[in-house]
Design an enzyme around this catalytic site. Structure first.
Site, PDB file in Angstrom:
ATOM      1  N   TRP A  36     -21.098  19.101  74.197  1.00 60.44           N
ATOM      2  CA  TRP A  36     -21.018  20.466  73.653  1.00 60.44           C
ATOM      3  C   TRP A  36     -20.773  20.489  72.145  1.00 60.44           C
ATOM      4  CZ3 TRP A  36     -20.879  25.721  75.046  1.00 60.44           C
ATOM      5  CH2 TRP A  36     -20.235  26.573  74.146  1.00 60.44           C
ATOM      6  N   ASP A  39     -18.970  25.611  66.301  1.00 65.63           N
ATOM      7  CA  ASP A  39     -18.967  25.807  64.837  1.00 65.63           C
ATOM      8  C   ASP A  39     -19.212  24.585  63.950  1.00 65.63           C
ATOM      9  OD1 ASP A  39     -17.725  27.886  66.119  1.00 65.63           O
ATOM     10  OD2 ASP A  39     -15.876  27.787  64.988  1.00 65.63           O
TER      11      ASP A  39
HETATM   12  C1  FRU Z   1     -15.311  30.260  66.558  1.00 67.60           C
HETATM   13  C2  FRU Z   1     -14.098  29.615  67.149  1.00 67.60           C
HETATM   14  C3  FRU Z   1     -13.086  29.322  66.053  1.00 67.60           C
HETATM   15  C4  FRU Z   1     -12.295  28.189  66.619  1.00 67.60           C
HETATM   16  C5  FRU Z   1     -13.338  27.423  67.391  1.00 67.60           C
HETATM   17  C6  FRU Z   1     -12.842  26.788  68.649  1.00 67.60           C
HETATM   18  O1  FRU Z   1     -16.482  30.050  67.254  1.00 67.60           O
HETATM   19  O2  FRU Z   1     -13.558  30.432  68.148  1.00 67.60           O
HETATM   20  O3  FRU Z   1     -12.306  30.437  65.681  1.00 67.60           O
HETATM   21  O4  FRU Z   1     -11.703  27.424  65.611  1.00 67.60           O
HETATM   22  O5  FRU Z   1     -14.369  28.330  67.705  1.00 67.60           O
HETATM   23  O6  FRU Z   1     -13.778  25.909  69.184  1.00 67.60           O
END
Ligand code: FRU
Length: 502
Positions: A36, A39
């Site tokens: 997976w 971000d």
């Molecule tokens: C955004 C988010 C961030 C966090 C991450 C966790 O997509 O929710 O705020 O750091 O993904 O995977």
């Protein structure tokens, strides 16, 4: 010292990457090494190449305890994987190493700042999530977590700021060699706010100000902020959760927001003058930018959206890819995005048609493919009568297609992947209000095996979507209700000559 958890992840990813064939991934978009990806993190230029880290769970193609995956590139299109950089192996990050960023320290080491997530046990067996900001220092491959972690915690929040929603630090080096950082947070009213911190050395950080407050205007919590100056304007990017729709500008759920304005470094306050979506398609979230050595501001987002992850089965070998790198600029008070110019070096086999009449469904010789760069200019074919609708279908065979359609009377451009092969009732369509310039609409459509990105009117707007249609569906057709006059310029996109054999 590499922990057991990180060693295991590195061993696992190396073995699993081999099980994914080159043709089963995007060709020039970064996808997860295995399992997976969400971000982009730590997007930076370091030791002569670009580094991209990412939210990563190697063991399954679904979200899990977050690691940081790592890849490097010289042109942002050809990527090489490096071993995973971070794993959740400390008390303060045992529930995940969430999003963050990277800078180069003055002594040449690379500094990562990320959000450590842990669960705090309350009385009566209840738990509360705690998010803090943590550091790791490294050489571009191996990173050591800082002994004094976390460097920012509940004590560094303004009054009422949430400990459970305090994440996604984006740092940068300022002209005087000190550092600035923006972090997403939730205020007492449940709404997002961006906090601003400064540091002399990258290790000791001080709360400076609440840089911007949402006041529940654009969704709730604001995730993944980024702040930079561009063409004399300040740009604040953030990704709001729980949005309500607003016309054709903002859609429900997780969105992307671009605020333009003025930033006063002394007071640490951002004054907004303009707001817009960053992407008007289906799959785009949590973008991060880098300043290239030649001064371009380049942005990459996660080409997915939390609300539409169901489009791909967690049984697949990989889930998650990044968007194309996009060069940003400000024109006429708006954010513009253009595919990174390095993409032009991948163009092969130009096919061009000028002044084609489209009055029904047509196919054009040489116009097909799933890795292509195609520019369309469409205008009324009959000066006295506006057409009702124009459509281009791609990734098409007898069974499947994805369509872009334009209705000039409403000036609405629609992306529709309903017939792309998904068996899930996820979001498959999105409409966007676009502009005709002197009666013409320009669409640059970029396909890469599992995605489409549409740059409207030279980057005035962008629509991105993933499509997992089988690769044999490589047809392109054009349709008009009424009469359209169209120019087409199309290239195959190939990373290298070996690609030609596919
Ligand atoms: C955004 C988010 C961030 C966090 C991450 C966790 O997509 O929710 O705020 O750091 O993904 O995977």
């Amino acid at each position: 010292m590499t922990s057991q958890t990180l060693r295991e992840a590195r061993k696992y990813e190396e073995a699993c990457e081999k099980r994914i064939k080159k043709e089963e991934r995007p060709a020039f978009h970064l996808s997860t090494r295995t399992g997976w990806m969400n971000d982009p993190n730590g997007f930076s230029w370091y030791q002569g190449r670009y580094h991209m880290f990412y939210q990563y769970y190697p063991y399954e193609s679904k979200w899990g305890p977050m690691h940081w995956g790592h890849a490097v590139s010289e042109d942002l299109l050809r990527w090489d994987y490096l071993p995973a950089a971070l794993a959740p192996d400390e008390l303060y990050d045992m529930d995940g190493c969430f999003s963050g960023s990277a800078v180069e320290l003055s002594d040449g080491r690379q500094l990562l700042m990320y959000t450590g997530v842990s669960r705090e046990r309350l009385r009566q067996g209840e738990h509360r999530e705690v998010q803090t900001q943590c550091l790791a220092i490294g050489d571009g491959i191996d990173y050591e977590k800082y002994a004094q972690n976390p460097v920012l915690d509940a004590n560094d929040l303004p009054k009422g700021g949430s400990v459970a929603d305090f994440r996604d630090p984006k740092m940068w080096k300022r002209a005087d060699g000190t550092y600035g950082c923006v972090i997403g947070n939730r205020a007492a009213d449940g709404s997002g706010q961006i906090l601003y911190y400064t540091s002399e050395d990258g290790f000791h950080w001080n709360f400076k100000s609440i840089l911007a407050s949402n006041f529940n205007r654009f969704g709730k919590m604001w995730e993944c902020p980024d702040l930079f100056e561009l063409d004399g304007t300040w740009v604040l990017l953030t990704s709001p959760q729980d949005m309500l729709p607003e016309g054709f500008e903002y859609h429900n759920g997780n969105g992307t927001l671009c605020l333009l304005g003025e930033f006063d470094e002394k007071t640490g306050f951002f004054r907004e003058t303009h707001n817009q979506s960053v992407d008007y398609g289906i799959d785009f979230y949590a973008p991060q930018t880098v300043l290239t050595p030649d001064g371009r501001r380049v942005m990459i987002g996660w080409m997915q959206n939390w609300d539409s992850c169901g489009i791909r089965s967690p049984k697949e070998k990989w889930f998650g890819q990044m968007s194309l790198p996009r060069e940003l600029s400000i024109k006429g008070g708006r954010l513009f995005q253009a595919p990174i110019r390095e993409l032009e070096k991948m163009r092969r086999d130009k096919v061009e048609y000028t002044g084609v009449t489209v009055a029904d469904t047509i196919w054009l010789d040489g116009i097909k493919g799933r890795k292509l760069d195609m520019e369309l200019t469409i205008r009324p074919g009959n000066p006295k009568e506006l057409y009702q609708k124009f459509a281009v279908r791609f990734a098409q065979n007898e069974r499947y297609y994805t369509a872009l359609s334009f209705r000039p009377r409403e000036s609405i451009l629609k992306i529709d992947r309903k017939f792309a092969g998904s068996r899930r009732a996820s979001i498959h369509q999105r409409r966007s209000l676009v502009r005709m310039v002197e009666n013409e609409l320009k669409l640059r459509i970029i396909l890469d095996r599992f995605s489409v990105e549409v740059f409207v009117n030279d980057g005035e707007q962008v629509l991105s979507a993933t499509i997992y249609t089988q690769q044999e569906a490589d047809g392109v057709s054009f349709f008009a209700d009424g009469v359209v006059n169209m120019d087409v310029v199309k290239y195959e996109l190939r990373l290298d000559e070996a690609d030609a054999l596919e």
